[in-house]
Design a protein around this motif. Structure first.
Motif, PDB file in Angstrom:
ATOM      1  N   LEU A 289       0.821  -1.200   0.000  1.00 12.37           N
ATOM      2  CA  LEU A 289       0.000   0.000   0.000  1.00 12.37           C
ATOM      3  C   LEU A 289       0.858   1.254   0.000  1.00 12.37           C
ATOM      4  O   LEU A 289       0.522   2.246  -0.671  1.00 12.37           O
ATOM      5  CB  LEU A 289      -0.932  -0.004   1.213  1.00 12.37           C
ATOM      6  CG  LEU A 289      -1.890   1.186   1.341  1.00 12.37           C
ATOM      7  CD1 LEU A 289      -2.812   1.259   0.130  1.00 12.37           C
ATOM      8  CD2 LEU A 289      -2.699   1.074   2.627  1.00 12.37           C
TER       9      LEU A 289
ATOM     10  N   LEU B  21      -6.324   4.278   0.032  1.00 10.46           N
ATOM     11  CA  LEU B  21      -7.131   3.091   0.286  1.00 10.46           C
ATOM     12  C   LEU B  21      -8.615   3.402   0.135  1.00 10.46           C
ATOM     13  O   LEU B  21      -9.357   2.678  -0.529  1.00 10.46           O
ATOM     14  CB  LEU B  21      -6.845   2.559   1.691  1.00 10.46           C
ATOM     15  CG  LEU B  21      -7.580   1.293   2.108  1.00 10.46           C
ATOM     16  CD1 LEU B  21      -7.217   0.134   1.198  1.00 10.46           C
ATOM     17  CD2 LEU B  21      -7.264   0.946   3.565  1.00 10.46           C
ATOM     18  N   ARG B  22      -9.053   4.503   0.728  1.00 10.01           N
ATOM     19  CA  ARG B  22     -10.462   4.882   0.643  1.00 10.01           C
ATOM     20  C   ARG B  22     -10.831   5.290  -0.779  1.00 10.01           C
ATOM     21  O   ARG B  22     -11.875   4.890  -1.297  1.00 10.01           O
ATOM     22  CB  ARG B  22     -10.752   6.028   1.610  1.00 10.01           C
ATOM     23  CG  ARG B  22     -10.605   5.649   3.081  1.00 10.01           C
ATOM     24  CD  ARG B  22     -10.916   6.815   3.991  1.00 10.01           C
ATOM     25  NE  ARG B  22     -12.266   7.318   3.785  1.00 10.01           N
ATOM     26  CZ  ARG B  22     -12.755   8.400   4.392  1.00 10.01           C
ATOM     27  NH1 ARG B  22     -11.999   9.081   5.235  1.00 10.01           N
ATOM     28  NH2 ARG B  22     -13.988   8.798   4.158  1.00 10.01           N
TER      29      ARG B  22
ATOM     30  N   ALA C 283     -10.910   2.234  -3.309  1.00  7.57           N
ATOM     31  CA  ALA C 283     -12.092   1.387  -3.099  1.00  7.57           C
ATOM     32  C   ALA C 283     -13.366   2.089  -3.555  1.00  7.57           C
ATOM     33  O   ALA C 283     -14.260   1.466  -4.127  1.00  7.57           O
ATOM     34  CB  ALA C 283     -12.196   0.997  -1.625  1.00  7.57           C
TER      35      ALA C 283
ATOM     36  N   HIS D 156      -4.717  -3.866  -2.692  1.00 14.25           N
ATOM     37  CA  HIS D 156      -4.197  -5.226  -2.555  1.00 14.25           C
ATOM     38  C   HIS D 156      -5.086  -6.228  -3.285  1.00 14.25           C
ATOM     39  O   HIS D 156      -4.585  -7.158  -3.933  1.00 14.25           O
ATOM     40  CB  HIS D 156      -4.073  -5.621  -1.086  1.00 14.25           C
ATOM     41  CG  HIS D 156      -3.546  -7.019  -0.892  1.00 14.25           C
ATOM     42  ND1 HIS D 156      -2.242  -7.355  -1.146  1.00 14.25           N
ATOM     43  CD2 HIS D 156      -4.166  -8.159  -0.494  1.00 14.25           C
ATOM     44  CE1 HIS D 156      -2.062  -8.641  -0.915  1.00 14.25           C
ATOM     45  NE2 HIS D 156      -3.220  -9.152  -0.515  1.00 14.25           N
ATOM     46  N   GLN D 157      -6.397  -6.063  -3.180  1.00 18.26           N
ATOM     47  CA  GLN D 157      -7.302  -6.944  -3.910  1.00 18.26           C
ATOM     48  C   GLN D 157      -7.053  -6.847  -5.412  1.00 18.26           C
ATOM     49  O   GLN D 157      -7.026  -7.854  -6.118  1.00 18.26           O
ATOM     50  CB  GLN D 157      -8.757  -6.596  -3.595  1.00 18.26           C
ATOM     51  CG  GLN D 157      -9.209  -7.013  -2.204  1.00 18.26           C
ATOM     52  CD  GLN D 157     -10.610  -6.528  -1.901  1.00 18.26           C
ATOM     53  OE1 GLN D 157     -10.980  -5.402  -2.258  1.00 18.26           O
ATOM     54  NE2 GLN D 157     -11.398  -7.359  -1.236  1.00 18.26           N
ATOM     55  N   TYR D 158      -6.864  -5.625  -5.890  1.00 15.82           N
ATOM     56  CA  TYR D 158      -6.609  -5.461  -7.325  1.00 15.82           C
ATOM     57  C   TYR D 158      -5.273  -6.075  -7.714  1.00 15.82           C
ATOM     58  O   TYR D 158      -5.152  -6.675  -8.794  1.00 15.82           O
ATOM     59  CB  TYR D 158      -6.630  -3.978  -7.711  1.00 15.82           C
ATOM     60  CG  TYR D 158      -6.497  -3.788  -9.205  1.00 15.82           C
ATOM     61  CD1 TYR D 158      -7.555  -4.087 -10.053  1.00 15.82           C
ATOM     62  CD2 TYR D 158      -5.312  -3.335  -9.773  1.00 15.82           C
ATOM     63  CE1 TYR D 158      -7.445  -3.942 -11.423  1.00 15.82           C
ATOM     64  CE2 TYR D 158      -5.190  -3.190 -11.145  1.00 15.82           C
ATOM     65  CZ  TYR D 158      -6.259  -3.487 -11.963  1.00 15.82           C
ATOM     66  OH  TYR D 158      -6.140  -3.356 -13.322  1.00 15.82           O
TER      67      TYR D 158
ATOM     68  N   THR E 191      -9.908  -2.897  -3.058  1.00 12.96           N
ATOM     69  CA  THR E 191      -8.747  -2.252  -2.465  1.00 12.96           C
ATOM     70  C   THR E 191      -7.533  -2.442  -3.372  1.00 12.96           C
ATOM     71  O   THR E 191      -7.537  -3.319  -4.246  1.00 12.96           O
ATOM     72  CB  THR E 191      -8.441  -2.846  -1.082  1.00 12.96           C
ATOM     73  OG1 THR E 191      -7.992  -4.201  -1.253  1.00 12.96           O
ATOM     74  CG2 THR E 191      -9.673  -2.822  -0.183  1.00 12.96           C
TER      75      THR E 191
END
Length: 303
Positions: A203, A218-219, A222, A230-232, A228
């Motif tokens: 991040l 982060l906000r 999303a 990391h998810q991407y 997020t």
């Protein structure tokens, strides 16, 4: 069967190249047509209202663009999925990047869309963020479209629709409340992650690239893209892995390491959770082992 009109009538004005993809046996699948769209539009090109001609599900393979429909704004990046409903108006812009985009679009006649037992609501015009359940099928479709797989495009198209209906049942997505500058930052960060997914990324490094604090990024990320950073990142690695597994001779271990997974067991577990089959099973399916996919196709109960 006559070919449908493209669902983007401003194609010539936008520098859009559209290729009609036929099945391996040289004929169109009854009720379904597949298009490979390649758009070279950039921030300086003027958008035009367009209309969906058919029920469609389109997979974004490269590039980025914004999509407006029914008062909602979506940002699409590699791995996103676009849903179309016949007769509905929409508009696409390329305000964030000059590279254009490439999409593989499955367009369904009404009879076939209804045969999937889909209610009208799941087919409303909208875009979905990169979801692992859809991305691996999208990459398998890309491989099939470009000769890297013996799987029929009609099979992959139905599997993609099946996955879409499964993962969106009961889904509720909050509309983002962000500025144009915020959306541009989020999209550019996603493209940077996608281009560097094979390297260690956290991040903090994403925040440095976006010139934002980690918390703010982060906000923002999303809100704009629905996942997020990391998810991407994980999903970008899965997307690249699916492509290599579908049309490359490297071992599964080599694929895992090349796309950025440091641990083979984690790769196998993550890929299986997303695709519903192991990396080895996915590779066999891409090479024509249809038995692996027959059970999933059977669930559609078409006809």
């Amino acid at each position: 069967m006559s070919l449908p009109r493209p669902h983007r009538p401003a194609a010539r004005q936008w520098g859009m190249a559209k290729t009609t993809i036929v099945q391996q046996d040289g004929v169109q699948q009854d009720g379904m047509s597949v298009y490979d769209y390649r758009c070279a539009a950039g921030p300086g090109d003027r958008p035009y209202p367009e209309f969906h001609d058919r029920f469609s599900i389109s997979y974004v393979g490269k590039g980025t663009f914004s999509y407006r429909a029914r008062g909602a704004l979506y940002e699409l990046v590699p791995g996103s999925v676009l849903i179309g409903h016949p007769g509905d108006e929409y508009m696409c812009t390329h305000e964030h990047d000059a590279c254009g985009d490439e999409c593989l679009s499955f367009q369904l006649e009404a009879e076939l869309a209804q045969a999937t037992r889909a209610a009208a609501e799941p087919w409303r015009p909208r875009a979905l963020p990169p979801l692992p359940e859809l991305m691996v099928m999208g990459e398998l479709a890309q491989a099939a479209a470009h000769g890297g797989s013996d799987i029929g495009l009609d099979e992959v198209g139905l599997l993609l629709v099946d996955r879409y209906l499964a993962v969106t049942s009961g889904e509720k997505r909050r509309a983002p409340n962000t500025t144009a500058r915020d959306r541009r930052r989020a999209v550019r960060t996603a493209l940077w992650i996608d281009a560097n997914a094979h390297q260690p990324i956290d991040l903090a490094s994403c925040a440095r690239e976006a010139q934002l604090s980690p918390f703010h990024l982060l906000r923002l990320f999303a809100d704009v893209l629905g996942v997020t950073p990391h998810q991407y990142l994980v999903r970008a690695r899965l997307r690249h892995a699916a492509r290599l597994l579908a049309d490359d001779a490297r071992s599964i271990t080599e694929v895992a390491l090349e796309v950025g997974f440091a641990d083979l067991s984690n790769f196998v577990r993550t890929f299986r959770r997303a695709a519903g089959v192991s990396p080895r099973g996915f590779r066999l399916a891409a090479r024509g082992e249809r038995k692996i996919l027959q059970e999933r196709l059977g669930r559609l109960a078409l006809g």
